[in-house]
Scaffold this motif. Structure first.
Motif, PDB file in Angstrom:
ATOM      1  N   UNK A   1     -19.428  -1.436  -1.646  1.00 24.42           N
ATOM      2  CA  UNK A   1     -19.540  -0.156  -0.941  1.00 24.42           C
ATOM      3  C   UNK A   1     -20.637  -0.181   0.115  1.00 24.42           C
ATOM      4  N   UNK A   2     -21.700  -0.946  -0.129  1.00 23.13           N
ATOM      5  CA  UNK A   2     -22.866  -0.910   0.757  1.00 23.13           C
ATOM      6  C   UNK A   2     -23.079  -2.217   1.524  1.00 23.13           C
ATOM      7  N   UNK A   3     -22.084  -3.074   1.505  1.00 20.33           N
ATOM      8  CA  UNK A   3     -22.121  -4.329   2.275  1.00 20.33           C
ATOM      9  C   UNK A   3     -23.358  -5.171   1.947  1.00 20.33           C
ATOM     10  N   UNK A   4     -23.577  -5.338   0.685  1.00 18.11           N
ATOM     11  CA  UNK A   4     -24.700  -6.147   0.192  1.00 18.11           C
ATOM     12  C   UNK A   4     -24.169  -7.508  -0.237  1.00 18.11           C
ATOM     13  N   UNK A   5     -24.874  -8.543   0.137  1.00 18.17           N
ATOM     14  CA  UNK A   5     -24.497  -9.900  -0.254  1.00 18.17           C
ATOM     15  C   UNK A   5     -25.314 -10.346  -1.458  1.00 18.17           C
ATOM     16  N   UNK A   6     -24.690 -11.092  -2.339  1.00 19.31           N
ATOM     17  CA  UNK A   6     -25.407 -11.743  -3.428  1.00 19.31           C
ATOM     18  C   UNK A   6     -25.416 -13.237  -3.144  1.00 19.31           C
TER      19      UNK A   6
ATOM     20  N   UNK B   1     -30.147 -10.331  -3.973  1.00 19.21           N
ATOM     21  CA  UNK B   1     -29.285  -9.382  -3.263  1.00 19.21           C
ATOM     22  C   UNK B   1     -29.897  -9.138  -1.888  1.00 19.21           C
ATOM     23  N   UNK B   2     -29.056  -9.208  -0.852  1.00 20.86           N
ATOM     24  CA  UNK B   2     -29.584  -9.216   0.510  1.00 20.86           C
ATOM     25  C   UNK B   2     -28.696  -8.413   1.438  1.00 20.86           C
TER      26      UNK B   2
ATOM     27  N   UNK C   1     -30.540   0.341  -3.809  1.00 26.69           N
ATOM     28  CA  UNK C   1     -30.037   1.710  -3.740  1.00 26.69           C
ATOM     29  C   UNK C   1     -31.138   2.703  -3.385  1.00 26.69           C
ATOM     30  N   UNK C   2     -32.348   2.215  -3.145  1.00 25.23           N
ATOM     31  CA  UNK C   2     -33.464   3.091  -2.789  1.00 25.23           C
ATOM     32  C   UNK C   2     -34.437   2.351  -1.877  1.00 25.23           C
TER      33      UNK C   2
ATOM     34  N   UNK D   1     -33.889  -8.467  -2.533  1.00 23.96           N
ATOM     35  CA  UNK D   1     -34.432  -8.194  -3.863  1.00 23.96           C
ATOM     36  C   UNK D   1     -33.702  -9.038  -4.888  1.00 23.96           C
ATOM     37  N   UNK D   2     -34.311  -9.224  -6.038  1.00 27.78           N
ATOM     38  CA  UNK D   2     -33.616  -9.869  -7.145  1.00 27.78           C
ATOM     39  C   UNK D   2     -33.147  -8.841  -8.165  1.00 27.78           C
ATOM     40  N   UNK D   3     -33.408  -7.567  -7.903  1.00 26.83           N
ATOM     41  CA  UNK D   3     -33.098  -6.512  -8.853  1.00 26.83           C
ATOM     42  C   UNK D   3     -31.803  -5.794  -8.488  1.00 26.83           C
ATOM     43  N   UNK D   4     -31.013  -5.498  -9.508  1.00 23.47           N
ATOM     44  CA  UNK D   4     -29.802  -4.722  -9.305  1.00 23.47           C
ATOM     45  C   UNK D   4     -30.155  -3.280  -8.941  1.00 23.47           C
ATOM     46  N   UNK D   5     -29.164  -2.551  -8.464  1.00 20.73           N
ATOM     47  CA  UNK D   5     -29.356  -1.129  -8.216  1.00 20.73           C
ATOM     48  C   UNK D   5     -29.737  -0.440  -9.522  1.00 20.73           C
ATOM     49  N   UNK D   6     -30.321   0.743  -9.383  1.00 20.67           N
ATOM     50  CA  UNK D   6     -30.804   1.536 -10.517  1.00 20.67           C
ATOM     51  C   UNK D   6     -32.002   0.889 -11.214  1.00 20.67           C
ATOM     52  N   UNK D   7     -32.646  -0.048 -10.528  1.00 23.42           N
ATOM     53  CA  UNK D   7     -33.890  -0.627 -11.033  1.00 23.42           C
ATOM     54  C   UNK D   7     -35.037   0.027 -10.283  1.00 23.42           C
TER      55      UNK D   7
END
Length: 374
Positions: free
Chosen positions: A76-81, A104-105, A181-182, A203-209
């Motif tokens: 949804x947010x065009x983020x690459x892993x 995540x980039x 996500x923030x 970041x290395x953290x998933x969303x909601x972290x």
């Protein structure tokens, strides 16, 4: 869906962000997907695996559900892993013993740019520190046009470094201590938005972290590990910038610091680090470029631009040429990395590097690194 990304995400959850353990598992098996497929034979693959770890790696259900949700968010947010095996993953990070197996980039910067500099320091940057960053980045732009500036998007030195990079046409990447996500601090969201088109967020953290305190220290190792050098601008006697500098030292990265007035609270950390030989003293961009061995390269590029010919490669033995070719591909390598990649025994390699130094082709740097001058 890229299965390796999916399983790498799940593995990170399973190991509860024990990065060194996750990395050891990943390297031992070769991929996160293979680890999942052989989850019931971990004891046979990794002889010293603890019973607790073997048990944790049997049940992937919850971790996989979390990974599925994250993949939807990324789409949804065009983020690459990027996993360790991805060519776009920051290759300097792969040298670190606690590198994240997945990051995540979002952005457009080359995370493997030829020159990468991390600028760190206090969240309470003084006008003195802000002026240092302004002058340093401006001078560096004139000396080295192609540099990626990295920092942590925090208050003070970090955000000043990002903004000066943008003002001088440099790409700049912010390494976050939370999910994508923030934006924290929230007031830096406009700068972060600019960085997406002139650098990026990582970041290395998933969303909601959330941006919890331990995550900042974890973030600092990426700031240190993905760069060629870390520059400490201002710091109190204790602080996150000093932690980043110490991590950079452990990774054999070059560390530099600007000195400050004796007795000033946000000069104490830099002055102490210089006093204890933990950082090279710099007062401007020229000092830094010379110390990094980039001065010779800058002048060589100018010479080529002016049409000046020079004999780049004097007569070399086959082994010397092998070392030079490797450093041409990836400059500034440690002795042990060179011996692994060339297969030349370390005793012989030391002698070869000395000969190349005498021929003016390589230069030893701090931390057992070697830099190709030609």
């Amino acid at each position: 869906m890229d299965q390796e990304i999916f399983y790498a995400m799940a593995l990170t959850r399973l190991t509860n962000f024990n990065y060194q353990q996750a990395l050891e598992l990943y390297k031992a098996v070769g991929s996160a997907q293979m680890l999942f497929e052989h989850r019931n034979e971990i004891g046979d693959i990794i002889k010293d695996a603890s019973p607790r770890l073997m048990e944790a790696l049997k049940d992937w259900d919850e971790a996989m559900r979390r990974a599925e949700a994250e993949l939807r968010f990324m789409e949804e947010h065009r983020i690459r892993a990027l996993t360790l095996n991805d060519d776009d993953y920051p290759q300097r990070l792969t040298e670190c013993p606690d590198a994240p197996i997945i990051i995540y980039y979002t952005g457009n910067a080359d995370l493997n740019q030829e020159k990468i500099v991390s600028i760190v320091g206090t969240r309470h940057a003084t006008p003195y520190g802000q002026d240092l960053i302004h002058r340093f980045v401006s001078e560096l732009r004139g000396l080295c046009p192609q540099v990626l500036i990295v920092s942590g998007l925090a208050y003070g030195v970090d955000i000043c470094a990002h903004r000066e990079a943008l003002a001088n046409g440099y790409p700049t990447v912010g390494v976050l201590a939370h999910g994508l996500d923030q934006i924290y601090p929230y007031r830096h969201r406009e700068t972060a938005a600019q960085m997406l088109n002139h650098g990026g967020l990582l970041t290395e953290f998933m969303s909601q972290t959330n941006a919890d305190k331990p995550n900042f220290v974890r973030r600092n190792r990426i700031v240190a590990g993905m760069a060629d050098a870390v520059i400490l601008v201002e710091s109190a006697a204790k602080g996150g910038g000093l932690i980043t500098a110490e991590i950079a030292q452990s990774y054999a990265r070059s560390v530099f610091a600007f000195p400050g007035n004796v007795g000033q609270p946000y000069s104490e950390g830099c002055n102490n680090l210089i006093r204890d030989n933990g950082a090279g003293l710099i007062s401007n961009a020229q000092d830094f470029v010379k110390a990094m061995g980039w001065w010779e390269e800058t002048h060589r590029q100018q010479a080529f631009a002016d049409g000046i010919e020079r004999n780049l490669f004097p007569d070399l033995t086959a082994e010397e040429q092998q070392v030079v070719s490797l450093l041409q591909q990836t400059n500034d390598l440690q002795l042990n990395i060179i011996t692994v990649k060339t297969g030349i025994p370390i005793g012989r390699l030391t002698a070869l590097l000395f000969q190349l130094e005498m021929k003016g082709m390589v230069k030893p740097l701090a931390g057992g690194m070697y830099h190709l001058l030609l």
